[in-house]
Design an enzyme around this catalytic site. Structure first.
Site, PDB file in Angstrom:
ATOM      1  N   HIS A 108     -53.908  50.452 -24.781  1.00  0.00           N
ATOM      2  CA  HIS A 108     -54.718  49.231 -24.901  1.00  0.00           C
ATOM      3  C   HIS A 108     -55.198  49.166 -26.349  1.00  0.00           C
ATOM      4  O   HIS A 108     -55.984  49.998 -26.799  1.00  0.00           O
ATOM      5  CB  HIS A 108     -55.896  49.252 -23.922  1.00  0.00           C
ATOM      6  CG  HIS A 108     -55.479  49.103 -22.494  1.00  0.00           C
ATOM      7  ND1 HIS A 108     -56.096  49.769 -21.456  1.00  0.00           N
ATOM      8  CD2 HIS A 108     -54.475  48.366 -21.941  1.00  0.00           C
ATOM      9  CE1 HIS A 108     -55.499  49.435 -20.307  1.00  0.00           C
ATOM     10  NE2 HIS A 108     -54.521  48.584 -20.579  1.00  0.00           N
ATOM     11  N   ARG A 147     -56.081  43.360 -26.116  1.00  0.00           N
ATOM     12  CA  ARG A 147     -55.848  44.551 -25.252  1.00  0.00           C
ATOM     13  C   ARG A 147     -54.369  44.750 -24.914  1.00  0.00           C
ATOM     14  O   ARG A 147     -53.885  45.894 -24.828  1.00  0.00           O
ATOM     15  CB  ARG A 147     -56.637  44.339 -23.977  1.00  0.00           C
ATOM     16  CG  ARG A 147     -56.280  45.217 -22.782  1.00  0.00           C
ATOM     17  CD  ARG A 147     -57.037  44.776 -21.558  1.00  0.00           C
ATOM     18  NE  ARG A 147     -56.544  45.320 -20.321  1.00  0.00           N
ATOM     19  CZ  ARG A 147     -57.093  46.382 -19.713  1.00  0.00           C
ATOM     20  NH1 ARG A 147     -58.133  46.987 -20.243  1.00  0.00           N
ATOM     21  NH2 ARG A 147     -56.616  46.824 -18.571  1.00  0.00           N
ATOM     22  N   HIS A 183     -57.610  56.626 -22.978  1.00  0.00           N
ATOM     23  CA  HIS A 183     -58.172  55.269 -23.045  1.00  0.00           C
ATOM     24  C   HIS A 183     -59.623  55.372 -23.523  1.00  0.00           C
ATOM     25  O   HIS A 183     -60.181  56.450 -23.672  1.00  0.00           O
ATOM     26  CB  HIS A 183     -58.199  54.639 -21.638  1.00  0.00           C
ATOM     27  CG  HIS A 183     -56.852  54.343 -21.060  1.00  0.00           C
ATOM     28  ND1 HIS A 183     -56.387  53.073 -20.851  1.00  0.00           N
ATOM     29  CD2 HIS A 183     -55.854  55.164 -20.635  1.00  0.00           C
ATOM     30  CE1 HIS A 183     -55.174  53.123 -20.324  1.00  0.00           C
ATOM     31  NE2 HIS A 183     -54.826  54.379 -20.182  1.00  0.00           N
ATOM     32  N   GLU A 241     -61.108  58.380 -20.269  1.00  0.00           N
ATOM     33  CA  GLU A 241     -61.834  57.238 -20.816  1.00  0.00           C
ATOM     34  C   GLU A 241     -62.873  57.835 -21.768  1.00  0.00           C
ATOM     35  O   GLU A 241     -63.833  58.463 -21.322  1.00  0.00           O
ATOM     36  CB  GLU A 241     -62.531  56.430 -19.711  1.00  0.00           C
ATOM     37  CG  GLU A 241     -61.595  55.649 -18.806  1.00  0.00           C
ATOM     38  CD  GLU A 241     -61.089  54.369 -19.463  1.00  0.00           C
ATOM     39  OE1 GLU A 241     -61.578  54.031 -20.560  1.00  0.00           O
ATOM     40  OE2 GLU A 241     -60.173  53.738 -18.894  1.00  0.00           O
ATOM     41  N   GLU A 275     -58.701  49.747 -28.155  1.00  0.00           N
ATOM     42  CA  GLU A 275     -59.395  51.019 -27.973  1.00  0.00           C
ATOM     43  C   GLU A 275     -59.111  51.927 -29.168  1.00  0.00           C
ATOM     44  O   GLU A 275     -58.435  52.956 -29.057  1.00  0.00           O
ATOM     45  CB  GLU A 275     -58.982  51.625 -26.626  1.00  0.00           C
ATOM     46  CG  GLU A 275     -59.370  50.704 -25.471  1.00  0.00           C
ATOM     47  CD  GLU A 275     -58.726  51.013 -24.120  1.00  0.00           C
ATOM     48  OE1 GLU A 275     -58.919  50.237 -23.180  1.00  0.00           O
ATOM     49  OE2 GLU A 275     -58.026  52.053 -24.010  1.00  0.00           O
TER      50      GLU A 275
END
Lengths: 310, 93
Positions: free
Chosen positions: A70, A128, A197, A271, A73
């Site tokens: 993405h 994204r 991510h 994440e 990020e």
């Protein structure tokens, strides 16, 4: 562009050109342990590059790490670059890493979505998806983490091309996904996959597309717990952990589910920071601490993979 | 470069599933306007959404009218973006 990695700032964000130039310098300067593999072309025909860290042998069991699927990020590409540098500087000194590299290879794909990443620098910092377009479809881009051939089209992905979680017209329709699928299935000996991510400080494992537990759920739970505990000790950052569908939300067509169902028992999704002050706009001053804590957690996963051959 | 002046990121704490679905409805009400940075997942997790300046009043009124508690996580997205670009330029220099 920089002439060597020595003057490259690992505590700053960089453009695609700077990263690709760094990759060339990095591979030149560490050719004894690192090589660059071009695994395909993106929709807009950019090279998709993978770094291979190997101390010899052939078709060794290996670990796959990808960042930047993405594009907004940015912290993920930045931590990926720092991690690559860490591997070459720690090899021969850090016995944990040295043991891993004596027996396994490591692959890192730093910019998994090069078109989207270039777009975040040129036009829309908060983009994204990738940049694919198709006749008759009004909106641009597919969410590459909904395009995998596992639970494709299920809950937690969207058939609306204008949605941020648009899954694409068919599984692996996107060249950026197909390139990884071809590489990993062609290699045939990847034993762990870690997809990075941001944000929300979580460490998760399959499944995302289903609430059903995976067969080695207990092992993955304990491994995630160990990794998160080790991460916390570095800078006191708390991560939550668990299966994707139970920890975050149901999401279909995602990387780690595909990896798991294709035989990679140790498939994780990070994440990274932040907790809720900057979101995707995490200041560059947090790149190195975020990378340092992520590295410790990744080492836990890699060591477990090394010690539990299958 | 797209400009995000005045855009805000709101952090919403949904109390229950009903409130989460109200947030999901927002995506349909404001297609391609509300950008979920952290999507509506479960009551224990916050929902972060970037709201364009032009939609702020509507969206805040919607949240208030449905009893959805929120805080402003980022007051002006463009300010952070400008800082980020300046930091990159400085590092390059």
């Amino acid at each position: 562009l920089e002439r060597s990695t020595a003057s490259f700032s690992y505590s700053s964000y960089h453009t695609l050109e700077e990263i690709y130039s760094w990759i060339d310098n990095f591979v030149t300067e560490h050719s004894d342990i690192v090589s660059k593999i071009d695994i395909g072309k993106s929709f807009e025909n950019r090279s998709i590059l993978v770094l291979k860290f190997s101390t010899g042998g052939s078709q060794r069991p290996a670990i796959w790490i990808d960042t930047g699927i993405h594009s907004r990020e940015w912290i993920t590409h930045a931590t990926g670059i720092w991690t690559a540098m860490k591997i070459v500087s720690a090899y021969g000194k850090d016995h944990v890493l040295t043991d891993i590299l004596k027996a396994m290879d490591i692959f890192i794909e730093l910019v998994t979505n090069p078109d989207g990443f270039a777009f975040t620098h040129s036009m829309n910092r908060l983009w994204r998806k990738n940049k694919s377009s198709r006749p008759g479809i009004f909106c641009i881009g597919v969410d590459l983490n909904r395009n995998w051939k596992i639970g494709f089209g299920g809950n937690g992905s969207n058939k609306n091309p204008c949605s941020e979680t648009y899954r694409g017209p068919s599984p692996q329709s996107e060249p950026e996904v197909a390139a990884i699928v071809d590489f990993i299935t062609g290699h045939g000996n990847i034993k762990a996959l870690i997809s990075i991510h941001s944000y929300s400080q979580m460490l998760m494992y399959p499944y995302g597309h289903s609430l059903a537990p995976v067969s080695n759920q207990e092992e993955l739970y304990n491994l995630a717990k160990d990794a998160v505990d080790a991460l916390y000790k570095v800078h006191g950052m708390e991560y939550i952990f668990g299966s994707i569908s139970n920890t975050l939300y149901v999401a279909s067509g995602i990387t780690v589910d595909w990896a798991y169902d294709n035989g990679i028992k140790y498939a994780f999704s990070f994440e990274l920071r932040d907790t809720g002050r900057y979101g995707f706009l995490l200041p560059a001053s947090q790149i190195i601490p975020t990378a340092q804590e992520m590295w410790i957690a990744i080492q836990v996963i890699m060591t477990h993979t090394l010690n539990h051959p299958y | 470069q797209m400009n995000f002046t005045g855009d805000q990121v709101l952090r919403v704490l949904a109390k229950d599933e009903k409130q989460l679905s109200l947030l999901r409805d927002l995506e349909a009400l404001k297609p391609q306007k509300v950008d979920f940075w952290r999507g509506p997942a479960r009551p224990s997790l916050p929902v972060d959404m970037r709201v364009p300046f032009s939609e702020l009043n509507d969206v805040k009124a919607y949240l208030k009218s449905h009893g959805l508690a929120y805080s402003v996580m980022i007051k002006d997205v463009q300010v952070l973006l400008d800082e980020e670009r300046e930091t990159m330029a400085k590092s390059r220099r």
